[in-house]
Write an enzyme that holds these catalytic residues in place. Structure first.
Site, PDB file in Angstrom:
ATOM      1  N   ARG A 130       0.791  -1.416  -0.076  1.00  0.00           N
ATOM      2  CA  ARG A 130       0.061  -0.142  -0.146  1.00  0.00           C
ATOM      3  C   ARG A 130       0.811   1.521   0.031  1.00  0.00           C
ATOM      4  NH1 ARG A 130      -3.148  -2.974   3.546  1.00  0.00           N
ATOM      5  NH2 ARG A 130      -5.002  -4.077   2.547  1.00  0.00           N
ATOM      6  N   LYS A 152       3.570  11.649 -10.724  1.00  0.00           N
ATOM      7  CA  LYS A 152       2.606  10.806 -11.869  1.00  0.00           C
ATOM      8  C   LYS A 152       3.566   9.511 -11.954  1.00  0.00           C
ATOM      9  CE  LYS A 152      -0.410  13.582 -14.523  1.00  0.00           C
ATOM     10  NZ  LYS A 152      -0.486  14.050 -16.022  1.00  0.00           N
ATOM     11  N   GLU A 194      10.090  18.134 -24.154  1.00  0.00           N
ATOM     12  CA  GLU A 194       9.434  18.571 -23.013  1.00  0.00           C
ATOM     13  C   GLU A 194       9.961  19.889 -22.461  1.00  0.00           C
ATOM     14  OE1 GLU A 194       6.820  16.859 -22.009  1.00  0.00           O
ATOM     15  OE2 GLU A 194       7.048  14.798 -22.102  1.00  0.00           O
ATOM     16  N   LYS A 236       7.601  23.314 -13.540  1.00  0.00           N
ATOM     17  CA  LYS A 236       6.763  21.887 -13.434  1.00  0.00           C
ATOM     18  C   LYS A 236       6.572  22.063 -11.817  1.00  0.00           C
ATOM     19  CE  LYS A 236       5.864  17.316 -13.725  1.00  0.00           C
ATOM     20  NZ  LYS A 236       5.893  16.286 -14.366  1.00  0.00           N
ATOM     21  N   GLU A 246      -4.019  17.262 -10.849  1.00  0.00           N
ATOM     22  CA  GLU A 246      -4.625  17.633 -12.456  1.00  0.00           C
ATOM     23  C   GLU A 246      -6.190  17.967 -12.402  1.00  0.00           C
ATOM     24  OE1 GLU A 246      -2.440  15.545 -15.570  1.00  0.00           O
ATOM     25  OE2 GLU A 246      -4.155  15.488 -16.650  1.00  0.00           O
ATOM     26  N   ARG A 250      -2.813  21.567 -13.946  1.00  0.00           N
ATOM     27  CA  ARG A 250      -1.750  20.584 -14.267  1.00  0.00           C
ATOM     28  C   ARG A 250      -1.872  20.072 -15.755  1.00  0.00           C
ATOM     29  NH1 ARG A 250       1.371  16.246 -10.778  1.00  0.00           N
ATOM     30  NH2 ARG A 250       2.550  15.346 -12.520  1.00  0.00           N
ATOM     31  N   ASN A 254       0.112  18.743 -20.292  1.00  0.00           N
ATOM     32  CA  ASN A 254      -0.078  17.708 -21.404  1.00  0.00           C
ATOM     33  C   ASN A 254      -0.135  18.366 -22.770  1.00  0.00           C
ATOM     34  OD1 ASN A 254      -0.363  16.018 -19.240  1.00  0.00           O
ATOM     35  ND2 ASN A 254      -2.769  16.505 -19.043  1.00  0.00           N
ATOM     36  N   HIS A 257       0.547  16.237 -25.684  1.00  0.00           N
ATOM     37  CA  HIS A 257       0.299  14.738 -25.343  1.00  0.00           C
ATOM     38  C   HIS A 257      -0.959  14.059 -25.650  1.00  0.00           C
ATOM     39  CE1 HIS A 257       3.836  16.142 -22.937  1.00  0.00           C
ATOM     40  NE2 HIS A 257       3.758  15.051 -22.225  1.00  0.00           N
ATOM     41  N   HIS A 261       0.680  10.830 -27.192  1.00  0.00           N
ATOM     42  CA  HIS A 261       0.307   9.277 -26.751  1.00  0.00           C
ATOM     43  C   HIS A 261      -0.297   8.492 -27.600  1.00  0.00           C
ATOM     44  CE1 HIS A 261       0.572  10.759 -22.089  1.00  0.00           C
ATOM     45  NE2 HIS A 261       1.685  10.542 -22.722  1.00  0.00           N
ATOM     46  N   HIS A 274       9.165   9.173 -26.591  1.00  0.00           N
ATOM     47  CA  HIS A 274       8.037   9.858 -25.976  1.00  0.00           C
ATOM     48  C   HIS A 274       8.365  11.347 -26.508  1.00  0.00           C
ATOM     49  CE1 HIS A 274       4.970  11.355 -23.256  1.00  0.00           C
ATOM     50  NE2 HIS A 274       5.774  11.894 -22.568  1.00  0.00           N
TER      51      HIS A 274
END
Ligand code: NAD
Ligand code: GLY
Length: 369
Positions: A130, A152, A194, A236, A246, A250, A254, A257, A261, A274
């Protein structure tokens, strides 16, 4: 500097990610990997270093030698390299290893490597018993300016990138700029995508600075790299501090992205890096912004030009548009069934806008020459 005992100006900067009792530092400098004082480890914790087969022969021993000298209990896990390793299968294998080594809840995972190692090790840290602590020691430009910061963590599913994940903040991010010396040039360029992103969405001056320093940055000038990494981390950190989960702002991170993606997963993980996919995605998002009457033509062209100057792909991949749009629809960002895209009103000014699926199809169909 501060409470650190590091000599020879190895630490250049520190940036704080402000998240209440989970606040942590991003420490930026040279040859920091073996400087265990920075890691704030406790002698009572077990330490597990997760790395990949490329990074391991380059940097693992620097940490393990230092840990061994100081008598820490540790072991390392080395995975194969590349995007395909961000898999649930690997999560199971790593958890199995931790259990077989009787790793307890107060252990510390150290993610040593690029974004793949960071995302995978971070996700393991978020679910093992956990949730246990972890440190990010990013060794690619992309990981130093983006993936190691902000908590993330995720692995991929065949139907979508980063579809299995969790928010789990590291205890610290230790950025050793010296590691960029061994990074292949294609990976360096991927990281710059980025960096360019931050200029596009939030800092027009930084964007201009990048335009004016492409050569120095591609030649890995130490001062230029240090500034680019620091400024990216500052932006960032600020965005994450304001909106960790987000809920709203936030999402600006993206930019490029949703297209990116989709390209990455449709091409097959690892075919497009990426940053390459994000670079091309930013070109598409900027052009769509221009067509929707948002950003002006000149700024749109500046974005295409900077992506090209950093040696990132700017030509259409041989991809089926309907399939690409279907991949975009798997992305996490939706409003009323339509993808929420990050579009630009100006350089340095981004906005979340819900765009109709048909409009995206039409835009892409017209875009292909
Ligand atoms: P990567 O981790 O695959 O690293 C790229 C390659 O460089 C690998 O082969 C690696 O072994 C090698 N490498 C790493 N450090 C090296 C060094 N110093 N010298 C020589 N080789 C080195 O890829 P990446 O570009 O670092 O990260 C991409 C991943 O990051 C993607 O999965 C992406 O989804 C993820 N990402 C996550 C976030 C986030 O917020 N969590 C943000 C952006 C990207
Ligand atoms: N790279 C997107 C984010 O961290 O939110």
């Amino acid at each position: 500097m501060g409470s650190f005992k590091i000599q020879n100006n190895k630490i250049l900067d520190q940036v704080e990610v402000k998240l209440g009792d989970r606040t942590y530092d991003i420490v930026i400098g040279n040859n920091l990997i073996e400087e265990l004082e920075i890691y704030n480890l406790s002698s009572s914790e077990q330490i597990v270093i997760i790395t990949d087969e490329v990074v391991s022969p380059l940097y693992l021993q620097k940490i393990t030698n230092a840990l061994g000298r100081l008598g820490f209990a540790f072991f390392s896990i080395t995975i194969a390299a590349g995007e395909t390793q961000k898999s649930l299968d690997n999560v199971g294998k790593i958890v199995g290893k931790l259990l077989s080594k009787k790793v307890s809840r107060d252990a510390m995972i150290i993610a040593l490597g690029g974004g793949v190692v960071g995302d995978l090790a971070g996700f393991v840290a978020s679910v093992y018993q956990r949730g246990i602590k972890f440190l990010q020691v990013p060794t690619t430009l992309l990981a130093q300016v983006d993936s190691s910061v902000g908590g993330k963590t995720a692995v991929n599913h065949s139907l979508g990138k980063n579809m299995i994940g969790a928010f789990h903040q590291p205890k610290k991010v230790i950025i050793d700029l010296a590691t960029l010396g061994t990074l292949p040039s294609r990976e360096l360029k991927s990281g710059y995508a980025e960096v360019i992103k931050y200029g596009c969405i939030l800092d027009k001056d930084f964007f201009s600075w990048l335009e004016n320093n492409v050569e120095n940055l591609l030649n890995r000038s130490a001062d230029h790299l240090a500034f680019a990494v620091k400024r990216s981390c500052e932006i960032k950190a600020e965005v994450v501090s304001l909106d960790e989960r987000e809920g709203n702002s936030r999402a600006l991170l993206n930019f490029g992205h949703t297209f990116g993606h989709a390209i990455e997963s449709l091409a097959g993980y690892g075919v497009w890096l990426h940053g390459e996919a994000v670079g091309f995605g930013m070109i598409l998002a900027a052009e769509l912004s221009n067509q929707m009457g948002l950003i002006d033509k000149n700024s749109n062209e500046r974005i295409r030009n900077i992506v090209a100057k950093f040696g990132l792909p700017v030509d259409w991949p041989n991809m089926d548009i309907n399939q690409l749009v279907e991949c975009m629809m798997v992305d996490k960002k939706f409003k009323n069934g339509n993808p929420k895209l990050i579009l630009l009103k100006d350089l340095g000014v981004a906005k979340v806008i819900s765009v109709n699926k048909n409009s995206i199809e039409k835009f892409l169909a017209n875009h292909i020459i």
